[in-house]
Scaffold this motif. Structure first.
Motif, PDB file in Angstrom:
ATOM      1  N   PRO A  16      44.793  38.067  41.960  1.00  0.00           N
ATOM      2  CA  PRO A  16      44.239  36.767  42.360  1.00  0.00           C
ATOM      3  C   PRO A  16      42.723  36.844  42.531  1.00  0.00           C
ATOM      4  N   VAL A  17      42.061  35.726  42.269  1.00  0.00           N
ATOM      5  CA  VAL A  17      40.607  35.646  42.407  1.00  0.00           C
ATOM      6  C   VAL A  17      40.271  34.405  43.230  1.00  0.00           C
ATOM      7  N   GLU A  18      39.400  34.587  44.222  1.00  0.00           N
ATOM      8  CA  GLU A  18      38.921  33.461  45.020  1.00  0.00           C
ATOM      9  C   GLU A  18      37.453  33.225  44.726  1.00  0.00           C
ATOM     10  N   VAL A  19      37.065  31.952  44.572  1.00  0.00           N
ATOM     11  CA  VAL A  19      35.686  31.572  44.255  1.00  0.00           C
ATOM     12  C   VAL A  19      35.115  30.810  45.435  1.00  0.00           C
ATOM     13  N   HIS A  20      33.993  31.303  45.959  1.00  0.00           N
ATOM     14  CA  HIS A  20      33.317  30.638  47.073  1.00  0.00           C
ATOM     15  C   HIS A  20      31.952  30.182  46.599  1.00  0.00           C
ATOM     16  N   GLY A  21      31.573  28.944  46.930  1.00  0.00           N
ATOM     17  CA  GLY A  21      30.253  28.463  46.541  1.00  0.00           C
ATOM     18  C   GLY A  21      30.135  26.963  46.698  1.00  0.00           C
ATOM     19  N   ALA A  22      28.904  26.532  46.907  1.00  0.00           N
ATOM     20  CA  ALA A  22      28.665  25.103  47.073  1.00  0.00           C
ATOM     21  C   ALA A  22      28.808  24.390  45.735  1.00  0.00           C
ATOM     22  N   ARG A  23      29.024  23.090  45.798  1.00  0.00           N
ATOM     23  CA  ARG A  23      29.137  22.285  44.590  1.00  0.00           C
ATOM     24  C   ARG A  23      27.885  22.460  43.727  1.00  0.00           C
ATOM     25  N   ASP A  24      28.064  22.565  42.433  1.00  0.00           N
ATOM     26  CA  ASP A  24      27.032  22.754  41.408  1.00  0.00           C
ATOM     27  C   ASP A  24      26.400  24.153  41.414  1.00  0.00           C
ATOM     28  N   SER A  25      26.887  25.009  42.311  1.00  0.00           N
ATOM     29  CA  SER A  25      26.396  26.395  42.246  1.00  0.00           C
ATOM     30  C   SER A  25      27.125  27.140  41.129  1.00  0.00           C
ATOM     31  N   GLU A  26      26.514  28.236  40.672  1.00  0.00           N
ATOM     32  CA  GLU A  26      27.133  29.050  39.625  1.00  0.00           C
ATOM     33  C   GLU A  26      27.664  30.342  40.224  1.00  0.00           C
ATOM     34  N   GLN A  27      28.931  30.587  39.974  1.00  0.00           N
ATOM     35  CA  GLN A  27      29.593  31.750  40.540  1.00  0.00           C
ATOM     36  C   GLN A  27      30.267  32.540  39.404  1.00  0.00           C
ATOM     37  N   THR A  28      30.188  33.877  39.486  1.00  0.00           N
ATOM     38  CA  THR A  28      30.808  34.735  38.466  1.00  0.00           C
ATOM     39  C   THR A  28      32.142  35.249  38.970  1.00  0.00           C
ATOM     40  N   VAL A  29      33.160  35.101  38.135  1.00  0.00           N
ATOM     41  CA  VAL A  29      34.480  35.622  38.471  1.00  0.00           C
ATOM     42  C   VAL A  29      34.769  36.827  37.580  1.00  0.00           C
ATOM     43  N   HIS A  30      35.390  37.827  38.176  1.00  0.00           N
ATOM     44  CA  HIS A  30      35.732  39.054  37.469  1.00  0.00           C
ATOM     45  C   HIS A  30      37.247  39.092  37.280  1.00  0.00           C
ATOM     46  N   LEU A  31      37.672  38.865  36.087  1.00  0.00           N
ATOM     47  CA  LEU A  31      39.104  38.818  35.778  1.00  0.00           C
ATOM     48  C   LEU A  31      39.528  40.179  35.228  1.00  0.00           C
ATOM     49  N   LYS A  32      40.348  40.871  35.998  1.00  0.00           N
ATOM     50  CA  LYS A  32      40.714  42.236  35.641  1.00  0.00           C
ATOM     51  C   LYS A  32      42.184  42.313  35.243  1.00  0.00           C
ATOM     52  N   VAL A  33      42.434  43.002  34.119  1.00  0.00           N
ATOM     53  CA  VAL A  33      43.802  43.304  33.721  1.00  0.00           C
ATOM     54  C   VAL A  33      43.958  44.819  33.766  1.00  0.00           C
ATOM     55  N   ARG A  34      45.043  45.246  34.375  1.00  0.00           N
ATOM     56  CA  ARG A  34      45.276  46.683  34.572  1.00  0.00           C
ATOM     57  C   ARG A  34      46.640  47.048  34.019  1.00  0.00           C
ATOM     58  N   ASN A  35      46.727  48.242  33.445  1.00  0.00           N
ATOM     59  CA  ASN A  35      48.014  48.771  32.974  1.00  0.00           C
ATOM     60  C   ASN A  35      48.471  49.844  33.950  1.00  0.00           C
ATOM     61  N   ASN A  36      49.542  49.555  34.653  1.00  0.00           N
ATOM     62  CA  ASN A  36      50.098  50.516  35.605  1.00  0.00           C
ATOM     63  C   ASN A  36      51.014  51.541  34.932  1.00  0.00           C
ATOM     64  N   GLY A  37      51.168  51.420  33.608  1.00  0.00           N
ATOM     65  CA  GLY A  37      51.910  52.431  32.845  1.00  0.00           C
ATOM     66  C   GLY A  37      53.415  52.274  32.910  1.00  0.00           C
ATOM     67  N   PRO A  38      54.107  53.313  32.485  1.00  0.00           N
ATOM     68  CA  PRO A  38      53.566  54.634  32.117  1.00  0.00           C
ATOM     69  C   PRO A  38      53.057  54.746  30.673  1.00  0.00           C
ATOM     70  N   ALA A  39      53.194  53.666  29.849  1.00  0.00           N
ATOM     71  CA  ALA A  39      52.815  53.772  28.438  1.00  0.00           C
ATOM     72  C   ALA A  39      51.871  52.642  28.053  1.00  0.00           C
ATOM     73  N   ASN A  40      51.315  52.754  26.856  1.00  0.00           N
ATOM     74  CA  ASN A  40      50.413  51.740  26.301  1.00  0.00           C
ATOM     75  C   ASN A  40      51.159  50.985  25.196  1.00  0.00           C
ATOM     76  N   PRO A  41      51.330  49.674  25.306  1.00  0.00           N
ATOM     77  CA  PRO A  41      52.042  48.931  24.272  1.00  0.00           C
ATOM     78  C   PRO A  41      51.198  48.671  23.024  1.00  0.00           C
ATOM     79  N   GLY A  42      49.888  48.926  23.108  1.00  0.00           N
ATOM     80  CA  GLY A  42      49.050  48.772  21.929  1.00  0.00           C
ATOM     81  C   GLY A  42      48.451  47.408  21.729  1.00  0.00           C
ATOM     82  N   GLY A  43      48.672  46.464  22.616  1.00  0.00           N
ATOM     83  CA  GLY A  43      48.069  45.149  22.446  1.00  0.00           C
ATOM     84  C   GLY A  43      48.427  44.226  23.592  1.00  0.00           C
TER      85      GLY A  43
END
Length: 453
Positions: A333-360
């Motif tokens: 989950p990602v929470e965005v804090h900021g006043a109206r019309d402000s610019e905020q950067t969100v970091h969207l992370k995808v992680r592989n908990n394994g144990p294998a790599n599906p290749g795509g």
């Protein structure tokens, strides 16, 4: 005179002599010129009359001729190419291919054709061609000669000939399209069975074995070459003494043994076989050179009834390996804090908990309502030239996770949003079209992206 001066004089004399001899050698090289040539196959197999089956991607009949002293090498039809099968009409006839149909460059009959061509002729690129085809009434095994004559502007006749045989050796390999539920870390055994479904014997067999990421050779056959740049992934084997009559098959022992990865869900390997006197398929690449392997030698044995079950395919035969494992992709989950019309950067992370790599995999981002994306991930397509990395479709950004992710690894995609007010979007991870992760925890594949008041 000092010893040093004597040495210098001797060196100068040797250098002058070398330059003088080099000059004479250079004059000889200038006098040597490329010779006029004509090139045709030594042997060519013909499909029986009316039969359009045969080998997969067979290399077409090819004639090349060049007069290096021609006044005009291209376009000017001032040379004569003669193709003649006189005396072999029971096995072979000639067929003219002319796409214009009017004023053809080639004229003649089924036994002899004369073509007006340029000083550089190539039957694969020139519009007018003469092909040998099986004669009506000919039978598999019948053979004949096709003779070629190319006249140069200096009056020299260049000649060549091709022996043609009616019928073809059609080499096919047993294939399993998909090996399912293969244990991670196991050794996969795949039989190597070669069959001749053609009309004439196979005289000599070439074989190429190649592996992709996720499987590796268990051993390197002692009578196969492993080209230097691909020694861990490619084997080339030749069996010049192996003859396979029409309708028969042979098995090569030991079976192809492949080590299966513990960290990849999907892998593949491929096999290709061909008649040595016909050569590999048209688009096949068979590297030369390479050292012999240090493992057991591939030996030829008679095919059993069990060996002949399954599907036989010509050309490059691919097999997929699906490993009995899984991959747990997770987004947070990602929470965005900021006043109206402000610019905020969100970091969207995808992680592989394994144990294998599906290749795509793909990360899908639906921005919260009321926000505007003002900056997104970019990729370089040229020097100082960039374009968006993610595709946008109906308000959702789709970002390909290149190569999937190894277990324990993560990838982050940064988006800059102009805040318009509270709202909730989403981020989720999904498979690409050809993968299936067998995800043990699908609940963590989706998470909210929330703009808080």
């Amino acid at each position: 005179m000092s010893r040093r001066s004597t040495a210098l004089r001797r060196t100068a004399f040797c250098l002058a002599l070398t330059l003088l001899l080099g000059a004479f050698a250079g004059c000889g090289a200038i006098g040597d010129q490329k010779k006029s040539t004509i090139s045709v196959p030594e042997l060519f197999y013909l499909r029986p009359t009316g039969d359009h089956s045969g080998p997969t991607n067979k290399v077409p009949f090819h004639v090349e001729a060049e007069d290096v002293k021609a006044r005009s090498r291209y376009g000017t039809l001032d040379h004569e190419l003669i193709v003649d099968v006189t005396g072999s009409e029971g096995a072979v006839r000639l067929e003219i291919a002319d796409i214009r149909k009017k004023n053809p460059r080639c004229a003649g009959d089924a036994a002899r054709v004369v073509c007006h061509v340029s000083g550089t002729y190539n039957s694969w690129s020139d519009l007018d061609r003469v092909y040998p085809v099986a004669a009506h009434g000919s039978k598999p095994g019948d053979s004949g000669l096709v003779r070629f004559s190319f006249g140069t502007q200096k009056g020299k006749k260049l000649t060549a000939r091709t022996r043609v045989v009616v019928g073809e050796p059609v080499v096919k390999m047993r294939t399993t399209k998909v090996f399912k539920d293969v244990g991670p870390g196991s050794v996969l055994s795949a039989p190597v069975v070669v069959r001749n479904t053609g009309e004439v014997p196979v005289r000599g067999v070439g074989l190429k074995l190649a592996v992709q990421s996720g499987v590796s050779f268990e051993h390197r056959y002692g009578n196969c070459r492993y080209p230097e740049l691909q020694k861990d992934s490619l084997a080339v084997c030749e069996f010049p003494a192996l003859h396979i009559p029409p309708g028969r098959a042979v098995t090569l022992h030991p079976d192809l043994a492949l080590n299966v990865s513990t960290t990849e869900m999907y892998a593949s390997f491929h096999q290709e076989a061909w008649a040595l006197d016909m050569g590999p398929a048209k688009y096949s690449v068979v590297p030369k050179g390479g050292d012999l392997g240090d493992g057991p030698r591939l030996k030829v044995g008679a095919a059993t009834k069990a060996d002949l079950t399954g599907t036989f395919t010509g050309g490059d035969v691919w097999s997929q390996v699906r490993v009995d494992t899984h991959a747990d992709f997770e987004v947070s989950p990602v929470e965005v804090h900021g006043a109206r019309d402000s610019e905020q950067t969100v970091h969207l992370k995808v992680r592989n908990n394994g144990p294998a790599n599906p290749g795509g995999a793909k990360l899908l981002f639906a921005p919260p309502p009321g926000t505007t994306v003002v900056k997104q991930p970019m990729e370089a397509i040229d020097e100082d030239v960039y374009e968006p990395y993610c595709d946008l479709d109906e308000g959702t950004y789709s970002c390909f996770v290149q190569g999937g992710l190894d277990a324990g690894k993560a990838r982050t995609f940064d988006f800059t949003l102009r805040v318009g007010g509270p709202g909730e979007g989403s981020v989720r991870v999904t498979d690409t079209a050809d993968t299936g992760r067998r995800d043990p925890d699908p609940a963590n594949d989706t998470a909210p992206v929330t703009v808080l008041p």
